[in-house]
Scaffold this active site. Structure first.
Site, PDB file in Angstrom:
ATOM      1  N   LYS A 138       0.853  -1.194   0.000  1.00  6.48           N
ATOM      2  CA  LYS A 138       0.000   0.000   0.000  1.00  6.48           C
ATOM      3  C   LYS A 138       0.887   1.242   0.000  1.00  6.48           C
ATOM      4  O   LYS A 138       1.880   1.282   0.718  1.00  6.48           O
ATOM      5  CB  LYS A 138      -0.858  -0.042   1.273  1.00  6.48           C
ATOM      6  CG  LYS A 138      -2.238   0.499   1.117  1.00  6.48           C
ATOM      7  CD  LYS A 138      -3.141   0.035   2.239  1.00  6.48           C
ATOM      8  CE  LYS A 138      -4.438   0.785   2.190  1.00  6.48           C
ATOM      9  NZ  LYS A 138      -5.472   0.182   3.015  1.00  6.48           N
ATOM     10  N   GLU A 140     -19.191  -5.682  10.595  1.00  8.06           N
ATOM     11  CA  GLU A 140     -20.136  -4.918  11.418  1.00  8.06           C
ATOM     12  C   GLU A 140     -21.172  -5.819  12.066  1.00  8.06           C
ATOM     13  O   GLU A 140     -21.604  -5.574  13.206  1.00  8.06           O
ATOM     14  CB  GLU A 140     -20.831  -3.844  10.567  1.00  8.06           C
ATOM     15  CG  GLU A 140     -19.939  -2.668  10.180  1.00  8.06           C
ATOM     16  CD  GLU A 140     -19.028  -2.932   8.986  1.00  8.06           C
ATOM     17  OE1 GLU A 140     -19.126  -4.033   8.390  1.00  8.06           O
ATOM     18  OE2 GLU A 140     -18.209  -2.053   8.652  1.00  8.06           O
ATOM     19  N   ARG A 182     -25.401  -2.647   7.532  1.00  2.00           N
ATOM     20  CA  ARG A 182     -24.980  -4.039   7.509  1.00  2.00           C
ATOM     21  C   ARG A 182     -25.487  -4.831   8.710  1.00  2.00           C
ATOM     22  O   ARG A 182     -25.747  -6.013   8.632  1.00  2.00           O
ATOM     23  CB  ARG A 182     -23.443  -4.096   7.544  1.00  2.00           C
ATOM     24  CG  ARG A 182     -22.774  -3.969   6.230  1.00  2.00           C
ATOM     25  CD  ARG A 182     -22.899  -5.270   5.474  1.00  2.00           C
ATOM     26  NE  ARG A 182     -22.556  -5.073   4.084  1.00  2.00           N
ATOM     27  CZ  ARG A 182     -21.339  -5.194   3.585  1.00  2.00           C
ATOM     28  NH1 ARG A 182     -20.349  -5.527   4.371  1.00  2.00           N
ATOM     29  NH2 ARG A 182     -21.118  -4.990   2.316  1.00  2.00           N
TER      30      ARG A 182
HETATM   31  C1  LIG Z   1     -18.866  -2.589   5.200  1.00  2.00           C
HETATM   32  C2  LIG Z   1     -17.712  -1.629   5.214  1.00  2.00           C
HETATM   33  N1  LIG Z   1     -17.118  -1.334   6.380  1.00  2.00           N
HETATM   34  C3  LIG Z   1     -16.085  -0.455   6.393  1.00  2.00           C
HETATM   35  C4  LIG Z   1     -15.636   0.119   5.248  1.00  2.00           C
HETATM   36  C5  LIG Z   1     -14.527   1.165   5.285  1.00  2.00           C
HETATM   37  N2  LIG Z   1     -13.352   0.756   4.548  1.00  2.00           N
HETATM   38  C6  LIG Z   1     -13.088   1.204   3.314  1.00  2.00           C
HETATM   39  S1  LIG Z   1     -11.703   0.574   2.669  1.00  2.00           S
HETATM   40  C7  LIG Z   1     -11.392  -0.290   4.075  1.00  2.00           C
HETATM   41  C8  LIG Z   1     -10.153  -1.124   4.164  1.00  2.00           C
HETATM   42  C9  LIG Z   1     -10.144  -2.101   3.055  1.00  2.00           C
HETATM   43  O1  LIG Z   1      -8.987  -2.885   3.155  1.00  2.00           O
HETATM   44  P1  LIG Z   1      -8.631  -3.844   1.952  1.00  2.00           P
HETATM   45  O2  LIG Z   1      -9.846  -4.539   1.477  1.00  2.00           O
HETATM   46  O3  LIG Z   1      -7.503  -4.678   2.375  1.00  2.00           O
HETATM   47  O4  LIG Z   1      -8.206  -2.864   0.799  1.00  2.00           O
HETATM   48  P2  LIG Z   1      -6.906  -1.920   0.738  1.00  2.00           P
HETATM   49  O5  LIG Z   1      -7.390  -0.544   1.041  1.00  2.00           O
HETATM   50  O6  LIG Z   1      -5.920  -2.401   1.740  1.00  2.00           O
HETATM   51  O7  LIG Z   1      -6.417  -2.033  -0.632  1.00  2.00           O
HETATM   52  C10 LIG Z   1     -12.386  -0.098   5.020  1.00  2.00           C
HETATM   53  C11 LIG Z   1     -12.419  -0.693   6.358  1.00  2.00           C
HETATM   54  C12 LIG Z   1     -16.304  -0.229   4.066  1.00  2.00           C
HETATM   55  N3  LIG Z   1     -15.964   0.303   2.891  1.00  2.00           N
HETATM   56  N4  LIG Z   1     -17.320  -1.102   4.077  1.00  2.00           N
END
Ligand SMILES: Cc1ncc(C[n+]2csc(CCOP(=O)(O)OP(=O)(O)O)c2C)c(N)n1
Length: 646
Positions: free
Chosen positions: A284, A369, A397
């Site tokens: 990242k 969630e 959710r």
């Molecule tokens: C249901 C839900 N909860 C929380 C989020 C907030 N959120 C957006 S991106 C993220 C992290 C995602 O991590 P990953 O899937 O590993 O993707 P990366 O950003 O590391 O590429 C979170 C928690 C969301 N989008 N959807």
């Protein structure tokens, strides 16, 4: 011309000689850094998927083949490669490029939902559909999911189904950077880490490269020989991967910044006749020094930042989140029963400070969630008071868990909904405009909407004192304004202004208090007496509010939640139930999805400004006066001409 500027579509990309790909990747990174530091947006995740996205578009033929990006915050590179490079000048601005995939923008964008962990279900459904239409085999389906999103239950429901059909090809790409915002937690994260580190045999290719002095050409005898060695070592060294145990073909781990290795792995996956997981290791924030050196979490999503230092250009004012964060730490000191729960959003919800003080009382459950809510019910059963902090939009959710596990079991759990109301820039699915509609149906649940920092602190304390029902505290994104004093408190309802005589009772929900006070000023200039109240606990409707409504000429409510099932509709029902026969108008969000834009622009479009609300109230009062005097009601065009209240 740069390489990137020559790419107008994935066909152009596929025609590019492989030796130009590193240059292209560098240009994409430079473009991401230059543009996103100026507009704000998701920087770290996109810097991590540059080579992966290039390889996806070279191996698969979008839109004929379907690429589904989970969450969609990492689709900027995909946008650049599908003809939208220029759009990055105005990323996330009204009428311009969205920060997430968007069907209206491009035929290459399929899924717009920014709520995590859905991509594999989409991929499963699309593959089933193609099977029915006879297209499967000719059209490939690819779900791209992060290791963070893979912690969500939906992802595992999908894998369970996908694995059950060994003859239905679906490609699942796990983009494993070891992080959600913060490092991904849990057994799954540990398992991915094991797969990552145990695969030291991956270095065989690097070794080959160093001996040859160049990358072996894909498919060449030397390349295949090295792969043979690698595979042999893998069979000896690799732990039995959970994915293979589940019945999915596992390919990887693949170096996610090596275009050649990626294309090779994705090609193998594409040609496989069943469901397959490609495990890709990415970094990242790759290529942007501040993100590589500094706290990577800060660069997951940024505002406008200095390109050199990575520091915010605007001095940040105290936010609603900061106030909540402080008060929770203070309460944690006084109340050892208070514990905190986050669904992979420790920093953004302000629980990081509580975690620093009370690490043993803070639980990051992953992007889960539903689990957060039910696990909180379990903790409440043991006498703890859990505080579950999530963004308002993500409580959608966990509706069933709030209803059945928390409320039915009278669990004293406090849900803190940050980013409630219109959030704006992130578009349709990020607005927190449904929480009060869905939560008001939950028996016993109480909702507080603080108007300022002091009321946030006070209402949080009150919520923590409720140990036999779920409570909810909701507040918006951004800076919190100055405190707004009340002139009196009547039955738990704060009166913020009281003019002499009957007139308009203006019910302000949460952070709309300053706007409602401005409306009151404008109405007063028109000779209309106004009482402005903040119910504080907006659901269920306080009986004092109903009493205050008696004898008024008009009751008005203003909220930044959907009008359907919102606080306004509950007040109307409470007035009817109590036979309080006062005309009523509720202002809130129309029942539609909102386009991205600044919060102010979206509110203006919805007519949720002091000017619009006061104009509408003046018109209503005028209509009521006419009908009371037996005068015919003005026509719509007359009403239109009656002008601006302020
Ligand atoms: C249901 C839900 N909860 C929380 C989020 C907030 N959120 C957006 S991106 C993220 C992290 C995602 O991590 P990953 O899937 O590993 O993707 P990366 O950003 O590391 O590429 C979170 C928690 C969301 N989008 N959807």
């Amino acid at each position: 011309m740069t390489v990137l500027r020559g790419i107008r579509s994935p066909e152009d990309l596929r025609a590019l000689p492989a030796d130009q790909l590193p240059q292209l990747a560098e240009e994409i990174r430079a473009e991401l850094v230059e543009k996103v530091t100026r507009t704000g947006g998701h920087l770290g995740p996109n810097l991590g998927v540059v080579e992966l996205t290039i390889a996806l578009h070279r191996v698969f033929r979008s839109p004929h083949d379907v690429l589904v990006f989970d969450t969609g915050h990492q689709a900027y590179v995909h946008k650049m490669l599908t003809g939208r490079l220029e759009g990055f000048e105005h990323l996330r601005q009204e009428g311009h490029l969205s920060g997430y995939p968007s069907r209206t923008e491009s035929e290459h964008d399929v899924v717009e939902n920014s709520h995590a962990s859905t991509a594999l279900s989409w991929a499963d459904g699309i593959a089933k559909g193609f099977e029915q239409t006879g297209e499967l085999g000719r059209r490939h389906v690819v779900g791209i999911i992060g290791d963070g999103a893979l912690t969500g239950g939906m992802a595992w429901e999908a894998i369970n189904n996908i694995a059950a059909a060994p003859d239905r090809p679906v490609v699942l790409v796990v983009n494993d950077n070891g992080r959600s915002y913060a490092p991904t937690i849990g057994g799954l994260a540990d398992h991915l880490a094991t797969l990552r580190t145990a695969h030291s045999y991956e270095r065989v290719l690097d070794w080959g490269k160093s001996v040859l002095g160049s990358t072996p050409v894909v498919g060449s005898p030397i390349y295949e020989a090295l792969h043979g060695v690698k595979k042999g070592l893998k069979d000896v060294l690799a732990p039995q991967g959970m994915f293979e145990d589940l019945g999915l073909k596992y390919i990887g781990p693949v170096d996610g910044h090596d275009c050649v290795a990626l294309e090779h792995a994705l090609t193998r996956a594409r040609n496989y006749s069943g469901p397959v997981i490609v495990h890709v290791i990415t970094e990242k924030g790759r290529g942007y020094r501040p993100a590589e050196l500094d706290d990577a979490e800060r660069f997951h999503a940024v505002g406008v930042i200095d390109v050199e230092t990575g520091l915010p250009l605007k001095v940040s004012a105290t936010t609603w989140t900061n106030v909540f964060s402080d008060e929770l730490v203070a309460q944690g000191r006084l109340r050892p029963d208070v514990v905190a729960v986050t669904a992979a959003m420790m920093g953004p919800t302000g629980l990081d400070r509580f975690c620093e003080q009370y690490p043993g009382r803070t639980f990051d459950v992953g992007i889960a969630e539903q689990h957060a809510a039910t696990s909180a019910a379990g903790m409440a059963f043991t006498g703890l008071h859990p505080v579950v902090a999530v963004y308002a939009t993500f409580i959608n959710r966990a509706f069933d868990q709030v209803l059945m596990d928390c409320a039915l079991h009278r669990a004293g759990v406090t849900f803190v909904l940050d980013r409630a109301g219109v959030t704006g820039d992130d578009g349709a699915s990020h607005n927190g405009m449904w929480d009060m509609s869905i939560l008001q149906v939950v028996p016993g649940l109480r909702i507080a909407a603080p108007r300022d920092a002091s009321s946030l602190r006070e209402e949080l304390r009150e919520a923590l004192d409720v140990d036999d029902a779920p409570t909810v505290l909701r507040f918006p994104k951004g800076a919190v304004g100055p405190d707004i004093p009340s002139v009196e408190r009547v039955g738990g309802v704060d009166v913020l202004r009281r003019d002499e005589g009957a007139g308009v009772l203006l019910v302000s929900v949460g952070s709309f208090a300053p706007m409602c006070l401005e409306v009151a000023d404008r109405l007063a200039q028109q000779g209309i007496a106004v009482t402005v109240v903040d119910p504080r606990w907006v659901a269920p409707v306080p009986s004092a509010l109903v009493d205050l409504a008696r004898g008024q000429a008009l009751v008005v409510s203003v909220e930044d939640n959907s009008r359907t099932g919102g606080i306004g509709s509950s007040i109307a029902a409470a007035l009817r139930d109590a036979d309080v026969d006062v005309p009523f108008r509720d202002f809130g969000i129309e029942r539609r999805f909102l386009h991205h834009g600044t919060r102010a622009a979206v509110l203006a479009e919805l007519g949720l400004t002091a000017q619009d609300v006061s104009r509408a109230v003046v018109e209503t009062v005028a209509r009521l006066d006419h009908s009371a005097a037996g005068v015919r009601e003005p026509s719509a065009s007359e009403a239109e001409r009656s002008g601006d209240a302020g």
